[in-house]
Design a protein around this motif. Structure first.
Motif, short mmCIF file in Angstrom:
data_model
loop_
_atom_site.label_atom_id
_atom_site.label_comp_id
_atom_site.label_asym_id
_atom_site.label_seq_id
_atom_site.Cartn_x
_atom_site.Cartn_y
_atom_site.Cartn_z
N ASP A 31 0.81 -1.22 0.00
CA ASP A 31 0.00 0.00 0.00
C ASP A 31 0.84 1.27 0.00
OD1 ASP A 31 -2.38 -1.52 0.07
OD2 ASP A 31 -2.20 -1.73 2.23
N ASP A 34 -0.84 4.59 0.82
CA ASP A 34 -1.58 4.76 2.07
C ASP A 34 -0.70 5.52 3.07
OD1 ASP A 34 -2.66 4.42 4.66
OD2 ASP A 34 -3.61 2.53 4.09
N GLU A 35 -1.06 6.77 3.35
CA GLU A 35 -0.23 7.65 4.18
C GLU A 35 -0.09 7.13 5.62
OE1 GLU A 35 2.53 10.41 4.57
OE2 GLU A 35 1.50 10.02 2.69
N SER A 36 -1.19 6.63 6.22
CA SER A 36 -1.10 6.15 7.60
C SER A 36 -0.25 4.89 7.68
CB SER A 36 -2.49 5.90 8.19
OG SER A 36 -3.16 4.88 7.49
N LEU A 37 -0.36 4.01 6.68
CA LEU A 37 0.48 2.81 6.66
C LEU A 37 1.93 3.19 6.45
CD1 LEU A 37 0.59 -0.25 6.85
CD2 LEU A 37 0.20 -0.35 4.39
N LYS A 38 2.17 4.21 5.64
CA LYS A 38 3.54 4.68 5.41
C LYS A 38 4.17 5.17 6.72
CE LYS A 38 6.16 7.99 2.67
NZ LYS A 38 6.10 9.15 1.82
N LYS A 39 3.40 5.91 7.52
CA LYS A 39 3.91 6.40 8.81
C LYS A 39 4.18 5.24 9.77
CE LYS A 39 1.96 11.01 8.60
NZ LYS A 39 1.02 11.97 9.15
N TRP A 40 3.28 4.24 9.78
CA TRP A 40 3.47 3.08 10.64
C TRP A 40 4.75 2.35 10.24
CZ3 TRP A 40 3.21 -2.22 9.18
CH2 TRP A 40 3.32 -3.11 10.23
N LYS A 41 4.97 2.18 8.94
CA LYS A 41 6.18 1.49 8.47
C LYS A 41 7.43 2.27 8.86
CE LYS A 41 4.68 0.83 4.18
NZ LYS A 41 4.61 0.35 2.78
N THR A 43 7.81 4.01 11.58
CA THR A 43 8.07 3.77 13.00
C THR A 43 8.78 2.44 13.21
OG1 THR A 43 5.96 2.68 13.49
CG2 THR A 43 6.05 5.10 13.71
#
Length: 196
Positions: A31, A34-41, A43
């Motif tokens: 994804d 996907d901006e939120s998934l990018k931020k999670w990755k 971290t």
């Protein structure tokens, strides 16, 4: 009666299913928009080259575990090499009875993501299990800065009273959701009336 190895089997959460193992490259391509998934990755340290020495195949390197007591210098068990690990086994330390403390671990993750890292600990006195701890540490990716992660555990209180004083043997391990034991070791401590 169960032996310590059986005591160090992690508990299972009903309904929890371990996800399929993925490489760093697979996580990075998931994804991508996907901006939120990018931020999670980010971290997890994803999106950067895999870290860790090529000649060190370990995914998780436990550097130390420490006993943190307010107002005192930490009691640190250096676990970074096999020699130091053996040294921990042969050198018990003292805990003052009734003191509030917390354990903390410093570790590095290298080469790939580790999911559901847990700390398990069994404490025995005269061969009888007196305590079992299971602490969820979490999921981590390789840290591109080579800075170790630090995880502080829940605060606890050492037992007190004449019956609680004495020598205790412990066995600990770090294990992940894939069932990989990253380190397992034995150690011991004494509960005394004072720190001496």
């Amino acid at each position: 009666m169960a032996d310590q190895d059986e005591d160090l089997i992690p508990s299972q959460t009903a309904g929890y299913k371990v996800g399929q193992k993925k490489t760093l490259e697979e996580y990075n391509s998931l994804d991508a928009n996907d901006e939120s998934l990018k931020k999670w990755k980010e971290t997890l340290g994803l999106g950067t080259p895999a870290s860790g020495p090529v000649d060190d195949p370990r995914r998780v390197v436990i550097l130390e575990i420490a006993l943190e007591v307010p107002g005192r210098t930490d009691v640190v068990l250096d676990l970074s090499t096999p020699e130091l690990l053996e040294n921990v086994k042969n050198n018990p330390f003292t805990i003052k009875e009734g003191v509030e403390y917390r354990m903390k671990a410093k570790f590095r993750v290298q080469h790939e993501v580790v999911s559901g890292l847990k700390y398990l600990q069994v404490i025995k006195r005269k061969g009888i299990r007196v305590d079992k701890t299971e602490e969820m540490i979490g999921s981590y990716g390789p840290n591109p800065n080579s800075e170790p992660y630090e995880k502080k555990f829940m605060a606890e209180e050492a037992p007190s009273g004449m019956i609680a004083r004495g020598h205790y043997d412990a066995k600990s391990k770090f294990i992940d959701d894939d069932g990989i034991t990253h380190i397992e070791w034995s150690w011991s401590f004494d509960i005394k009336k004072d720190w001496d």
